[in-house]
Design a protein around this motif. Structure first.
Motif, short mmCIF file in Angstrom:
data_model
loop_
_atom_site.label_atom_id
_atom_site.label_comp_id
_atom_site.label_asym_id
_atom_site.label_seq_id
_atom_site.Cartn_x
_atom_site.Cartn_y
_atom_site.Cartn_z
N ASN A 22 0.75 -1.09 -0.07
CA ASN A 22 -0.03 0.00 -0.08
C ASN A 22 0.97 1.34 0.08
OD1 ASN A 22 -2.45 -1.43 0.15
ND2 ASN A 22 -2.15 -1.75 2.46
N THR A 26 1.50 5.75 -3.88
CA THR A 26 0.07 6.32 -3.75
C THR A 26 -1.02 6.43 -4.70
OG1 THR A 26 1.01 8.58 -4.03
CG2 THR A 26 1.01 7.39 -1.50
N ILE A 28 -2.21 4.35 -7.66
CA ILE A 28 -2.54 3.08 -7.97
C ILE A 28 -2.67 3.06 -9.42
CG2 ILE A 28 -3.26 2.35 -5.77
CD1 ILE A 28 -6.09 2.14 -6.97
N GLY A 77 -4.91 -2.95 5.65
CA GLY A 77 -5.08 -1.86 4.31
C GLY A 77 -5.82 -0.77 4.36
N VAL A 81 -5.77 3.11 4.87
CA VAL A 81 -6.06 4.20 3.85
C VAL A 81 -7.36 5.12 4.36
CG1 VAL A 81 -7.13 4.32 1.53
CG2 VAL A 81 -5.12 2.72 1.93
N PHE A 88 -2.39 9.08 1.17
CA PHE A 88 -2.78 8.58 -0.21
C PHE A 88 -3.45 9.34 -1.17
CE2 PHE A 88 -2.49 5.42 3.11
CZ PHE A 88 -1.47 4.23 2.40
N THR A 97 -11.80 3.65 -4.29
CA THR A 97 -10.47 3.57 -4.13
C THR A 97 -9.98 2.50 -3.06
OG1 THR A 97 -10.32 5.80 -4.52
CG2 THR A 97 -8.41 4.93 -3.30
N TYR A 101 -7.75 -0.73 -3.80
CA TYR A 101 -6.71 -1.11 -2.79
C TYR A 101 -6.79 -2.42 -2.38
CZ TYR A 101 -3.94 3.20 -2.35
OH TYR A 101 -3.28 4.23 -2.68
N ARG A 104 -5.64 -4.79 -5.26
CA ARG A 104 -4.20 -4.86 -5.27
C ARG A 104 -4.05 -5.75 -4.05
NH1 ARG A 104 -0.98 0.38 -5.19
NH2 ARG A 104 -1.13 0.50 -3.04
N ASN A 105 -4.23 -5.79 -2.82
CA ASN A 105 -3.55 -6.66 -2.00
C ASN A 105 -4.20 -8.18 -2.22
OD1 ASN A 105 -2.82 -4.62 -0.41
ND2 ASN A 105 -4.48 -4.29 0.95
#
Length: 204
Positions: A22, A26, A28, A77, A81, A88, A97, A101, A104-105
């Motif tokens: 993360n 910042t 993404i 995460g 955030v 971020f 968002t 995130y 993405r994780n």
């Protein structure tokens, strides 16, 4: 015992890698060679963690641990955030968002599952090769075993025939001996009868 404790360092490392992703960028949506390189290295390390987890914990327990790691890392995460949105650069579209995130994780975590799958696949391939070798050895030994069984069977038949002949011979000897004794007894009885007749005739 110490080894078992050290094994848990692998899922901890995977959690740190997923959570630390993360902070890497910042933005993404930023696409570039440097960003791709960082993500490739992170994916490679997560892949290695999944590989090690499969080797140490096995597929079932390792899979549960990795899933828990992904969930925990994604949760922290989201919290991170949400509380540090200014860092971020998130002023608008917070929910969308956060989903990105989280994805993405999760995507990074699935590389760990990919590592586990590859590790398990290689283990199964080794087992398959070992089983093939055992099967080939068995197939090679089957004709030899059949020949040995035939030889043993022939030897058993020969021994049985020899035993039968020997038994028959002994039976014949016993029968002949019995007949001989019967003849001798008959002769003895005849002799006794003749002696009795002579004795009676002498008395008269």
């Amino acid at each position: 015992m110490k080894k078992n404790i050290l094994y848990y360092l692998t899922p901890v490392l995977a959690a740190i890698l997923i959570f630390a992703s993360n902070f890497l960028n910042t933005d993404i949506f930023n696409i570039g060679f440097q960003n791709f390189t960082v993500w490739f290295v992170l994916s490679l390390f997560t892949f290695a963690c999944g590989w090690l987890m499969d080797q140490t914990f096995g597929w079932v327990k390792g899979g549960k641990l990795l899933f828990a790691v992904i969930v925990v890392a994604a949760f922290f995460g989201i919290v991170l955030v949400s509380f540090f949105r200014e860092y971020f650069g998130l002023n608008d579209l917070l929910s969308e968002t956060l989903i990105l995130y989280t994805l993405r994780n999760v995507t990074l975590g699935t590389m760990g599952f990919f590592g586990m799958a590859i590790s398990r696949l290689l283990i199964y391939e080794k087992q398959l090769e070992a089983n093939k070798k055992i099967l080939e050895d068995y197939e090679d030994k089957v004709p030899l075993a059949e020949r040995e069984a035939e030889i043993v069977l022939k030897e058993a038949k020969l021994k049985a025939e020899e035993l039968l002949l020997e038994t028959q011979k002994k039976c014949n000897e016993l029968i002949e001996s019995k007949n001989k004794i019967d003849r001798q007894l008959s002769e003895l009885i005849k002799t006794e009868e003749e002696l009795l007749k002579q004795y009676e005739s002498n008395e008269e």
